[in-house]
Design a protein around this motif. Structure first.
Motif, PDB file in Angstrom:
ATOM      1  N   ASN A   6       0.835  -1.195   0.000  1.00 29.37           N
ATOM      2  CA  ASN A   6       0.000   0.000   0.000  1.00 29.37           C
ATOM      3  C   ASN A   6       0.873   1.249   0.000  1.00 29.37           C
ATOM      4  OD1 ASN A   6      -2.502  -1.410   0.206  1.00 29.37           O
ATOM      5  ND2 ASN A   6      -2.094  -1.739   2.386  1.00 29.37           N
ATOM      6  N   GLN A   8       2.265   4.723   1.118  1.00 27.73           N
ATOM      7  CA  GLN A   8       2.387   5.315   2.444  1.00 27.73           C
ATOM      8  C   GLN A   8       2.209   6.830   2.355  1.00 27.73           C
ATOM      9  OE1 GLN A   8       2.815   3.424   5.301  1.00 27.73           O
ATOM     10  NE2 GLN A   8       2.584   1.683   3.882  1.00 27.73           N
ATOM     11  N   GLN A  10       2.869  10.617   2.697  1.00 20.45           N
ATOM     12  CA  GLN A  10       4.123  11.359   2.689  1.00 20.45           C
ATOM     13  C   GLN A  10       4.282  12.126   3.990  1.00 20.45           C
ATOM     14  OE1 GLN A  10       4.493  14.259  -0.460  1.00 20.45           O
ATOM     15  NE2 GLN A  10       6.711  14.321  -0.337  1.00 20.45           N
ATOM     16  N   SER A 132       3.941   7.647  14.725  1.00 19.05           N
ATOM     17  CA  SER A 132       4.191   6.769  13.586  1.00 19.05           C
ATOM     18  C   SER A 132       4.841   5.460  14.025  1.00 19.05           C
ATOM     19  CB  SER A 132       5.081   7.484  12.571  1.00 19.05           C
ATOM     20  OG  SER A 132       5.371   6.654  11.465  1.00 19.05           O
ATOM     21  N   HIS A 136       3.340   1.746  13.794  1.00 18.64           N
ATOM     22  CA  HIS A 136       4.086   0.728  13.046  1.00 18.64           C
ATOM     23  C   HIS A 136       4.280  -0.539  13.873  1.00 18.64           C
ATOM     24  CE1 HIS A 136       6.991  -0.972  10.241  1.00 18.64           C
ATOM     25  NE2 HIS A 136       7.827  -1.149  11.249  1.00 18.64           N
TER      26      HIS A 136
END
Length: 394
Positions: A6, A8, A10, A132, A136
């Motif tokens: 997919n 990601q 920016q 982030s 993740h």
């Protein structure tokens, strides 16, 4: 296979950098990316770094690997800078990392190994990469109130109310100093209250200290970190050398883990080196070696501390100049918080529409939430920014 990947999103700051480079205006001002710039717009190599690198070039005899946890002399030097003996050596495990980002990532991986059900609490707002990395790693995350958008100060009552819901075994990310993105910091009494609360809740503090020396000085900026780590049985500290040594591209950082006793320290150290081995094997050494040389050599350290003070005072001067320029233009003290904040960043309090207006009309580039890098200014561009802020109706 790759067709199943997919796209990601920016990174907003990276995208802003591209926009800035493509803007042809001579009066444009970059307040986005978080690097220190001197009055000419350059991010210089610090004098002590240059001198240490020269010595290293002459004396280095091998490029072989260091230890899995990094060179012990670096670990000792940087942990000493941050903690200054606040934690007994028998309780402190540590491993060198590729920058502060690597240290944060590794800290959260360690947490996930120890307690997969832990919730990670983050200040609202916080450094976007915190969010982030947590996402993740597929960890649970909850924000806590931190910044009052009206006063542009710490919403401490809201912070404490939210942290009152922390459960035993949860992790609370705290900014050691120079809060990114707001510039609003806890005072010492507030650090003590947070420490007491986390101790009562049996929660684990993860302290991100990326700007030691940029706020009120090397010692003052570490007081909160030292208090919480010396008081609680367990804590994690992610330290970065990117800003205060100016070695951004050398990726120099350290993850420290404070354990209740020497037996647990040994187990924690084994896990830190295990994670290093899985992720990158041996950590980078050039920046770490330079930092260690500076901290261990009295002459180099004095030179570095002198230049770091110059950098810190430059940013404080720019803050004061901007606050005074806005006071003169508006007849109001509502921007006085800019002189009170510390570090590279402040959140201006502008709307995304006002931020866009400043970019389009005046070439002022800042993140959409109005986080701006004070170190991106110089004495000549302060007035450009002040005019833009007033024109945009902030």
């Amino acid at each position: 296979m790759f067709e199943h990947l997919n796209a990601q999103a920016q990174d907003k700051i990276m995208a802003l950098m591209v926009e800035y480079r493509e803007d042809p205006r001579d009066t444009k001002v970059d307040l986005g990316v978080g690097v220190y710039k001197d009055p000419t717009g350059n991010t210089p190599v610090m004098r002590a770094v240059k001198a240490a690198e020269k010595q290293l070039l002459e004396k280095e005899t091998t490029k072989s690997y260091t230890a899995l946890g990094g060179d012990p002399a670096f670990v000792k030097a940087l942990s000493g800078l941050v903690l200054n003996g606040a934690v007994e050596e028998g309780r402190l495990a540590a491993a060198a990392q590729p920058g502060g980002t690597g240290a944060i990532h590794q800290a959260l991986e360690l947490v996930k190994m120890a307690n997969p059900d832990a919730t990670v609490w983050v200040s609202d707002p916080t450094w976007p990469n915190h969010l982030s990395i947590i996402k993740h790693l597929k960890m649970k995350m909850t924000p806590y109130r931190y910044f009052d958008n009206d006063t542009r100060a710490v919403d401490f009552s809201g912070m404490m109310a939210d942290l009152g819901n922390v459960a035993a075994g949860d992790v609370v990310i705290l900014h050691g100093c120079c809060h990114n993105p707001t510039g609003a910091n806890l005072n010492m009494e507030q650090w003590k209250e947070v420490t007491e609360l986390l101790g009562a809740k049996q929660a684990l503090p993860l302290i991100d200290i990326a700007y030691q020396g940029f706020g009120d000085g090397l010692e003052a900026d570490a007081l909160g970190v030292r208090h919480i780590t010396s008081t609680l049985p367990e804590s994690l500290i992610a330290a970065s050398c990117s800003k205060n040594f100016g070695v951004y591209r050398e990726r120099t950082g350290l993850l420290m883990a404070v354990s209740p006793d020497d037996k647990m320290k040994a187990v924690t150290q084994q896990n830190l080196t295990h994670l290093n081995r899985q992720n990158f094997s041996f950590p980078p050494d050039h920046g770490a070696r330079v930092v260690q040389m500076i901290l261990d050599d009295p002459a180099l350290r004095t030179e570095w501390e002198t230049e770091l003070e110059e950098v810190r005072n430059t940013m404080l001067g720019l803050r004061t100049q901007l606050a005074e320029a806005l006071q003169a233009r508006t007849g109001s003290d509502r921007f006085g918080f800019l002189a009170e904040h510390r570090g590279m960043f402040s959140r201006l309090g502008a709307t995304p529409e006002q931020v866009e207006t400043m970019k389009e009309k005046h070439g002022i580039y800042m993140v959409g939430d109005s986080r701006m890098n004070i170190a991106g200014l110089n004495k000549d561009t302060v007035d450009i920014l002040a005019d833009a802020i007033v024109d945009a109706g902030v």
